[in-house]
Every structure is written in C-alpha cells, then in structure tokens.
Design a protein around this motif. Structure first.
Motif, mmCIF file in Angstrom:
data_model
loop_
_atom_site.group_PDB
_atom_site.id
_atom_site.type_symbol
_atom_site.label_atom_id
_atom_site.label_comp_id
_atom_site.label_asym_id
_atom_site.label_seq_id
_atom_site.Cartn_x
_atom_site.Cartn_y
_atom_site.Cartn_z
ATOM 1 N N GLY A 231 0.805 -1.215 0.000
ATOM 2 C CA GLY A 231 0.000 0.000 0.000
ATOM 3 C C GLY A 231 0.836 1.261 0.000
ATOM 4 O O GLY A 231 0.550 2.222 -0.709
ATOM 5 N N PHE A 232 1.909 1.283 0.817
ATOM 6 C CA PHE A 232 2.781 2.461 0.861
ATOM 7 C C PHE A 232 3.406 2.682 -0.498
ATOM 8 O O PHE A 232 3.480 3.812 -0.998
ATOM 9 C CB PHE A 232 3.861 2.223 1.919
ATOM 10 N N ALA A 233 3.837 1.583 -1.138
ATOM 11 C CA ALA A 233 4.505 1.713 -2.433
ATOM 12 C C ALA A 233 3.519 2.160 -3.502
ATOM 13 O O ALA A 233 3.919 2.783 -4.483
ATOM 14 C CB ALA A 233 5.146 0.395 -2.841
ATOM 15 N N THR A 234 2.229 1.850 -3.352
ATOM 16 C CA THR A 234 1.256 2.308 -4.342
ATOM 17 C C THR A 234 1.278 3.827 -4.418
ATOM 18 O O THR A 234 1.352 4.410 -5.487
ATOM 19 C CB THR A 234 -0.152 1.847 -3.954
ATOM 20 N N ASP A 252 -3.291 18.029 1.411
ATOM 21 C CA ASP A 252 -3.828 18.390 2.712
ATOM 22 C C ASP A 252 -2.691 18.408 3.731
ATOM 23 O O ASP A 252 -1.709 17.710 3.617
ATOM 24 C CB ASP A 252 -4.879 17.340 3.070
ATOM 25 N N GLU A 253 -2.912 19.220 4.763
ATOM 26 C CA GLU A 253 -1.902 19.375 5.813
ATOM 27 C C GLU A 253 -1.530 18.047 6.463
ATOM 28 O O GLU A 253 -0.386 17.802 6.793
ATOM 29 C CB GLU A 253 -2.545 20.248 6.881
ATOM 30 N N LEU A 254 -2.523 17.199 6.671
ATOM 31 C CA LEU A 254 -2.307 15.994 7.463
ATOM 32 C C LEU A 254 -2.255 14.741 6.613
ATOM 33 O O LEU A 254 -2.693 13.686 7.043
ATOM 34 C CB LEU A 254 -3.429 15.855 8.496
ATOM 35 N N ASN A 255 -1.736 14.844 5.401
ATOM 36 C CA ASN A 255 -1.641 13.658 4.556
ATOM 37 C C ASN A 255 -0.607 12.689 5.080
ATOM 38 O O ASN A 255 0.340 13.051 5.760
ATOM 39 C CB ASN A 255 -1.252 14.069 3.124
ATOM 40 N N HIS A 256 -0.798 11.432 4.699
ATOM 41 C CA HIS A 256 0.067 10.363 5.159
ATOM 42 C C HIS A 256 1.466 10.480 4.557
ATOM 43 O O HIS A 256 1.653 11.086 3.508
ATOM 44 C CB HIS A 256 -0.571 9.030 4.756
ATOM 45 N N ALA A 257 2.458 9.862 5.234
ATOM 46 C CA ALA A 257 3.845 9.933 4.789
ATOM 47 C C ALA A 257 4.038 9.397 3.374
ATOM 48 O O ALA A 257 4.902 9.873 2.633
ATOM 49 C CB ALA A 257 4.730 9.162 5.756
ATOM 50 N N SER A 258 3.228 8.387 2.979
ATOM 51 C CA SER A 258 3.414 7.831 1.634
ATOM 52 C C SER A 258 3.038 8.848 0.569
ATOM 53 O O SER A 258 3.706 8.971 -0.462
ATOM 54 C CB SER A 258 2.589 6.559 1.457
#
Lengths: 542, 68
Positions: A231-234, A252-258
């Motif tokens: 999922g992270f690699a996607t 967005d400000e709070l988007n995930h690290a991926s």
C-alpha cells in the motif's frame, strides 16, 4: 484587494475556461474577508445529503500549560541524563559516534534523537508488543519485562491470552484464520504457491491478478484498476508517474507519509492547504491559476489535489462533495486515498464516494489499500482505462516490484465478494451494519463519559485526547493490566501537546467486549467543558 | 476505616501529581531529586514567610495609616 478584475482580459489558459466571473465559486463573503470559519458547522449544506458532524474541541488552557510544564521537566532531566552519559558516569546503551568522528558534524544532537533517547524510550514498552495469534477482535501477546527501564527487553515466558484488540485496522473483521476467506487462500496456495518470483511487467502477471483487478474495478464502479503488492509503495511509486516538473500538487496538511513521499519524489511543486478547509484550498487554486508557475508565470501543466478518505490520526472524513465541485469548476484533478475508508464507510462498503452518494467517475484517481478492511496486504489504483493502461507501463511499482502473492490476492477476492454479497450470504451486509452500530455505540459511550473525542461521527477511527506525555505511557500500561490493547500516539505523528490514544472499532467486536472498556476517573482526561465535572466518587489507582 | 480512605485519597492525589508533572516516566532516583528540590524550595518559601511576614504586615498597616 485581490486582483480579480484583470482575469477577463487574459487569454484563456490551457484547460481553464470561463474565469470571467469575479466571484469565488461558493460566493461566500467570508472568503473575501478571510475570516476564519467555524469548523463545527456545515457550510454549503446543499451539497451534502445528510448531516456532516465533526468536532475537534479545543485544548483547555490549563491543560496546555500543564502539558508544556511536563515537557519542560522531561527536557531538563533529559539534559541531565545526557550529561551523565557524556561524562561516563552512567552506562550508555544508545548509539553514539566513535571518537574519530568527533570533529565532524554531530549525528545525534538534533531534537528527534534527543526526544528518542529521553522521552520515547522511557515509555516504549507500549509499542512493538509481539502478537502471537491472529490479530482479530482478541489477540495473544507475549509478555516482556525490562531490567533497565526499556533499553532492553526479555521474555518472561508467559503469554497474555485474549487481550481485547482496539488497535488493529480490522474494520470488517476479516483478520481471521478460519472461514471462507482462509479456505480459499489455502486452495490458492496449493494451486500457485506463495512466491511469484517476478515483477508484473516480466513474468509475474498471474490470472488471479487479472481476476482481482476486474473485481476491484466492478466494486468501485470505475472502468479499470490495477493492484500492487504494498500500500505504501502504491502511493509513493505512482504519484511520480502521474505528475512531474511543471505540475502542481495541492495536498492536505495531514496527509500520510506515503503521499508526501510520492509528491516529493515526483519533483512537482507542492502547496499545502489547511486540513479539510475548502476556503484555503480554493484560495490556493485561484492563486495557482492566476499567477501560474513561480518565475515564468506559465500555466501549470496539471493541478492535482491529493486528499485522504479518512485521516487516521484525526478520525475526520474529507469534504468530498465540495472538493468535487471545486475541481470541476477550476479544472483540476483529484487523487483520493481511501486507505481507511474503503470497506468501512458507505451503505455498501464502497468507501467515501458511496458514503456521500457521489459518482465514482468524478474522482480521477481512486487509490486504496487492502490492508485495513479486507484483511490482506497491498494497494490498488482505479480510474479510466487510459490512465490505468499508462500506469501499467510507467509505474515504478509495476516495473520493479514483485507482484502480489496469490493467497493474498485470493483473500482479497473472497472478502470483496462477501462484502458485495455475491457469495450468496448476507455476511457482508451484516458486518457493515455491525461496524456502523459499533462505531455509533462506542463514540456515544466515550462521549457520555466526558472524554474529548476527535473526528466525524461516522468514522470507525476514534482518537481520544490525553494531552500529557506521561498519560500515554500510563494509559497503555493500565489498559494492558485490564487485558485491553490500545495504541497511544505521541509527538512525531501528532502536534506536541495533542497526544492521544486511538481506538479502531471492528465489526468483529461485540457489545459485551466494548462494554469492558471502562475508563475510570484516574485519567482526569474528562475535559469536555459542557459536562460539569463533579468529583463525588473517586476511583482509586490500585 | 477513615484512615485507609484517607490514605487512598492521598495516593490518588500523588498519582495525579506524578502524571501531570511527567514524573511518572522518570526513574525513582530522578523522582527523588525532583521531589527534594521541590520540598526544599517550598520549605525555604515557608520559612521566609514565617520570618518576614510580621515586618511586612506592620509596614502595610503603617502605609495605610491604620497603626502609627
């Protein structure tokens, strides 16, 4: 005063027409005066079919002051301990530079390493607990003890049985080792083996992958889709294939690290808008179209808005109807990351698009993961056929990464068919209903206890505010003594004074299990101002 | 019974103090250091009040011309 009067004199830019209106799309006077809007009240209610109730109560002032004081005391003692370690008065367990490297730039002097040595390690027995059973609604943990305050751990030899699992992302309860999904996965292992041994583009394209992708496309309501092994690699490998130099990403400000990593790898310009704030996004869009690229003022090649379905640290749901209206008006593209919301929201479990009752063809790129609601691993991207065909050739993940393992793909196929109801039983509909009931019940229960809960009323991710650093450690340990396993979240993932404990309810939890979660008065976390806190019967710490 | 209730109440208050000042996360010798510092500063403040309060009160009353 914003220079909107000049717009009508400009040539129409590529992909942008009809900007002669000088009012913003939502025609809100608040935008032009830039007054901060109350986030707890819905704006543009005509776009929403049902009430959108989110709450993020403000930190009480006394609590913020005391939290800073607590961090101050920890910092002072951190400096003291670093001094003792430096002068060899105390035994050193931490990584440090060798004597030959002392003249170079120091490696471990920055704040993250200081925080790690002196704050995180003191309470790190609450994380990385080894799970030795299926992480379903109840799990088994291996008990650990530490002789030197969490620097090293040893197993005591005991196993804690039947610990209530409120930390796993198991929204529909598909993390199980018995049942139709597990049986189908066993058959797939016997047919295909476990390893694939190649990438998608070379020899790793199995017919089970084709079946999976057609099923995912049917489930989402899009033309075509593609599945990846991780999922992270996607996210991190596909955003660079979609945008490049000369493109603009509004995230967005709070988007995930991926998503952040993918955006940075793509070398596009990145601009950040305030969390779930449509006025901030609209202002950025207007500025981008009016001014173009930074020095040359050429128009942007494409503008991509990157948002998530449910934000896992806040429990908030994206304001999708407004974003789609904005994207259509300003001719931008939308990338929606439904990692937590696919399978968990919506009357049919089809994610946040289903929850708002919108058309999936409006979202250009629908991305999601199979880790959370389907009990497997991996990610997918869905969209138009031309887009997916392009990604099959140009995505880094398709060309270089091994494709999905067959039993995992079979688990997804079986669980997706159960959710859609195609296996002939009502198991999927039962689970969706149970998840919704559990979410409502648990949120209501915690709210009635007077604790500050963040997020939307319908999201199964429930962050409970603790604020003070010592409370994260103490809460985790106390809950484990009562046989409940929770996840506490602190500084790098959240702002420094807003530490929280995050509960993830599952369709596999029963009401009796949720009733065992009884948060006593010891926490003094009942900060909700509406309830008058009367301290009549105190529950003591034993 | 009253004594054990009192002891429970006091230990609950001490637990809250440990959580709020983050002493809960520190090792026992660090807690001793912090508590000794706090107690000694508090004792010094109380002693200073005890020695100088009569003079301060007399000066205030003299200022407001309540006493000559």
């Amino acid at each position: 005063m914003l220079p909107f009067t000049k717009l009508s004199q400009l040539e129409p830019r590529a992909g942008v027409t009809n900007l002669s209106e000088t009012e913003s799309y939502f025609k809100s006077t608040e935008f032009l005066s830039l007054k901060p809007l109350n986030p707890n009240v819905p704006h543009n209610p005509s776009l929403y079919k049902k009430p959108f109730v989110e709450s993020f109560e403000e930190t009480p002032l006394m609590v913020a002051v005391l939290t800073y004081m607590g961090y101050g005391i920890l910092t002072i003692f951190g400096y003291l301990r670093d001094f003792l370690r430096q002068w060899n008065i105390e035994k050193r367990h931490i990584a440090r530079e060798r004597d030959e490297q002392k003249d170079f730039v120091p490696l471990y002097q920055d704040f993250e390493n200081f925080y790690n040595r002196n704050l995180y390690i003191r309470i790190r027995d609450n994380w990385n607990r080894p799970v030795c059973s299926v992480p379903g609604p109840k799990m088994d943990l291996i008990e650990r003890s530490t002789p030197n305050y969490n620097w090293t751990f040893e197993y005591t030899g005991r196993v804690l049985k039947d610990v209530l699992n409120l930390g796993s992302y198991n929204y529909l309860g598909f993390a199980e080792n018995k049942g139709p999904c597990a049986d189908a996965a066993i058959e797939a292992t016997q047919a295909y083996g476990v390893g694939v041994g190649s990438t998608r583009c070379e020899m790793g394209n199995l017919d089970i992958h084709e079946e999976l992708e057609q099923l995912v496309a049917r489930f989402l309501g899009v033309e075509s889709s593609m599945a990846f092994g991780m999922g992270f690699a996607t996210n991190s490998m596909n955003i660079p294939a979609l945008t490049g130099k000369g493109c603009l990403i509004l995230s967005d400000e709070l988007n995930h690290a991926s998503l952040v990593l993918g955006a940075r790898l793509s070398s596009s310009t990145i601009r950040v808008f305030k969390h779930n704030n449509m006025q901030s996004l609209e202002k950025l869009l207007r500025d981008a179209i009016v001014h173009g690229q930074p020095r040359t003022h050429r128009p942007w090649k494409k503008i991509l808005i990157v948002v998530e379905g449910i934000y896992s640290m806040e429990g908030s749901i994206v304001r999708l109807p407004e974003i789609i209206a904005l994207k259509k008006h300003y001719k931008a593209y939308l990338y929606l990351d439904e990692a937590h919301s696919i399978g968990a929201l919506g009357p049919n479990g089809k994610g946040v698009v289903d929850y708002f009752g919108l058309d999936p063809k409006d979202v250009d790129i629908m991305m999601g993961t199979f880790t959370k609601s389907f009990g497997a691993a991996g990610g997918y991207i869905g969209g138009k056929k031309e887009l997916i065909d392009y990604l099959r050739c140009h995505s880094h993940s398709a060309v270089y990464a091994t494709s999905m393992s067959p039993p995992v793909a079979q688990q997804i196929i079986t669980s997706m068919k159960i959710i859609m109801g195609e296996d002939g039983t009502t198991l999927g509909a039962d689970r969706l209903r149970q998840l919704h009931e559990n979410t409502t019940y648990f949120r209501r229960k915690l709210h009635d206890m007077g604790l500050i809960i963040y997020g939307n009323e319908d999201s199964p991710v429930i962050p409970m505010m603790l604020y003070m650093p010592a409370k994260i450690g103490a809460f985790g340990r106390q809950m484990l003594k009562k046989n409940i396993g929770i996840v506490g979240v602190g500084f790098p993932a959240t702002p420094i004074i807003e530490s929280r404990a995050r509960f993830c309810v599952s369709a596999a939890h029963t009401r009796e299990m949720l009733n065992t979660v009884n948060i006593s008065d010891s926490w003094q976390s009942k900060y909700v101002r509406r309830l008058k806190y009367i301290n009549e019967t105190l529950t003591y710490y034993k | 019974m009253g004594l054990s209730e009192c002891w429970k109440q006091l230990s609950w208050i001490y637990y809250q103090y440990l959580l709020v000042t983050a002493l809960y996360m520190l090792e026992p010798w660090e807690r001793t250091v912090f508590n000794s510092l706090l107690v000694s500063v508090g004792a010094m403040a109380v002693y200073t009040c005890y020695v100088f309060m009569p003079q301060h009160i007399m000066a205030i009353l003299h200022y407001f011309e309540v006493v000559q």
